[in-house]
Design an enzyme around this catalytic site. Structure first.
Site, mmCIF file in Angstrom:
data_model
loop_
_atom_site.group_PDB
_atom_site.id
_atom_site.type_symbol
_atom_site.label_atom_id
_atom_site.label_comp_id
_atom_site.label_asym_id
_atom_site.label_seq_id
_atom_site.Cartn_x
_atom_site.Cartn_y
_atom_site.Cartn_z
ATOM 1 N N SER A 18 -17.805 -13.953 -26.971
ATOM 2 C CA SER A 18 -17.578 -14.542 -28.291
ATOM 3 C C SER A 18 -16.831 -13.643 -29.274
ATOM 4 O O SER A 18 -16.483 -14.088 -30.371
ATOM 5 C CB SER A 18 -18.908 -14.965 -28.921
ATOM 6 O OG SER A 18 -19.318 -16.208 -28.406
ATOM 7 N N LYS A 77 -13.718 -14.849 -30.940
ATOM 8 C CA LYS A 77 -13.650 -15.596 -32.202
ATOM 9 C C LYS A 77 -13.043 -14.794 -33.346
ATOM 10 O O LYS A 77 -12.733 -15.376 -34.393
ATOM 11 C CB LYS A 77 -15.043 -16.107 -32.582
ATOM 12 C CG LYS A 77 -15.627 -17.108 -31.583
ATOM 13 C CD LYS A 77 -16.974 -17.646 -32.057
ATOM 14 C CE LYS A 77 -17.539 -18.682 -31.091
ATOM 15 N NZ LYS A 77 -18.257 -18.070 -29.973
ATOM 16 N N SER A 105 -22.018 -17.950 -34.347
ATOM 17 C CA SER A 105 -21.180 -17.912 -33.148
ATOM 18 C C SER A 105 -21.060 -19.276 -32.488
ATOM 19 O O SER A 105 -21.118 -19.418 -31.263
ATOM 20 C CB SER A 105 -21.737 -16.893 -32.136
ATOM 21 O OG SER A 105 -20.757 -16.578 -31.163
ATOM 22 N N LYS A 162 -18.183 -9.232 -35.249
ATOM 23 C CA LYS A 162 -18.580 -10.262 -34.301
ATOM 24 C C LYS A 162 -19.156 -9.665 -33.037
ATOM 25 O O LYS A 162 -18.646 -8.682 -32.498
ATOM 26 C CB LYS A 162 -17.355 -11.126 -33.937
ATOM 27 C CG LYS A 162 -17.697 -12.387 -33.182
ATOM 28 C CD LYS A 162 -18.365 -13.400 -34.083
ATOM 29 C CE LYS A 162 -19.001 -14.531 -33.279
ATOM 30 N NZ LYS A 162 -20.214 -14.103 -32.536
#
Length: 375
Positions: free
Chosen positions: A52, A55, A112, A217
């Protein structure tokens, strides 16, 4: 030529002069200053799955679209059948459900949400596939050489997987930090969407444990391991630590903390004096002078031990001849230590100066004649 010797900054760091980092648990790691300076790397060009952390590119393209005025935070995003079919972490979008871009960004940065990442991608580019093309194009523009995105959220595809490197993720993260608005989302610990009916808790637990952490993130899927791009700021020094393929959540946090601790312990921000770059006269231009600027940054990160021992050599012409283009290189700043050149940084023109036309010169001449005639 105008030359000056003074204290300055450097872009490249001589790692041999620094203390050892110590062993890390992850397969790959990188530490960068937010201005793009690489401070430390460990297998940083190895291609790995980011999960993730993908992102950060989705958020970067979103922030750039906001800056261009293509969307606003109040723009309503509609969940498609495809976006709502995403697995993994999600906010369970229903097909046809609408949510503001503000709430979508919360869901992506804090929770997320895979479904929201795809919904935003479809809204911005028409289809996720078209958005992925933009992701890969933007990565190439930023100098990412080991990156191939396949979707907007980092999940595995049908026989495909996103690949990138710690080096490339650091470059993308630094570019994202040029949009400080994103920190209002990545720095959220807990929030809610759908009018308070759906709670969000940040997957980045370092927000509570690491002083000065601002984002960015986390990511995890079984094949990728535990990944993070962590940003933090102390005493004006902004850093990005990327960790890829750590074996556990705990080792991911330990590695990111070790990288950031190393950065804050060994580096400091140096900003050249405001009067370093004086305007350069322009001949036959519609302006008398042009302001020189450092092309890449107005401040640099230097080793603390060398911060008071650096020498810089400034080279600028005495005059320039019009026309001068905005961004045109007009000189350079060379940084050295002990006779060794560490950095040569381009100096460019802050604005354009057009060539004065013959009618303009005639008007100027007549004005001087009129001003100098007896009363």
């Amino acid at each position: 030529m105008i030359c000056a010797a003074m204290l300055g900054g450097m872009l490249l760091v001589q790692a041999a002069a620094l203390p050892e980092m110590g062993a890390l648990n992850a397969k790959s790691a990188a530490l960068y200053a937010a201005n793009g300076q690489e401070l430390y790397s460990y297998n940083a060009d190895e291609q790995l799955q980011p999960a993730s952390v993908t992102k950060i590119m989705t958020m970067l393209l979103t922030m750039e679209a906001l800056e261009r005025g293509e969307v606003t935070l109040d723009t309503m995003i509609t969940g498609s059948e495809y976006a709502c079919s995403m697995g993994g972490t999600q906010v369970w979008l229903e097909p046809g459900e609408q949510m503001s871009l503000n709430d979508m960004l919360k869901a992506i940065a804090v929770g997320s949400a895979n479904d929201c990442a795809v919904a935003v991608a479809e809204h911005l580019a028409g289809t996720e596939a078209a958005f992925v093309e933009r992701m890969n194009q933007r990565a190439a523009e930023l100098g990412c050489t080991n990156t191939q995105f396949i979707n907007a959220n980092g999940l595995d595809g049908m026989g495909q997987k996103t690949l990138t490197s710690a080096h490339d993720l650091a470059l993308i993260s630094c570019e994202l930090l040029k949009h400080p608005k994103i920190l209002e989302y990545t720095g959220i610990w807990m929030d809610s969407i759908r009018g308070g009916k759906f709670s969000l808790a940040n997957t980045n637990k370092m927000l509570k444990s690491y002083p000065g952490l601002t984002g960015l993130k986390t990511g995890y899927i079984s094949e990728a391991g535990f990944c993070i791009s962590a940003s933090a700021e102390r005493d004006g020094l902004s850093l990005v630590a990327v960790v890829m393929a750590a074996p556990t959540k705990e080792t991911r946090m330990a590695d990111a903390s070790a990288l950031l601790n190393y950065g804050f312990a060994n580096f400091t921000v140096y900003t050249p004096p405001a009067d370093l770059l004086q305007p350069v006269p322009v001949q036959l231009g519609n302006a008398d002078s042009v302001q020189p600027v450092l092309q890449d940054s107005q401040s640099f990160v230097v080793e603390k031990e060398k911060a008071s021992q650096l020498e810089t050599h400034l080279e600028l012409p005495d005059t320039l001849q019009a026309p001068v283009e905005a961004g045109q290189q007009i000189g350079e700043l060379t940084v050295s230590s002990g006779g060794e050149t560490l950095l040569t940084l381009p100096i460019t023109a802050a604005e354009a100066v057009e060539m004065t036309t013959i009618p303009d010169l005639l008007l100027e001449f007549l004005g001087k004649l009129a001003g100098g005639s007896p009363a």
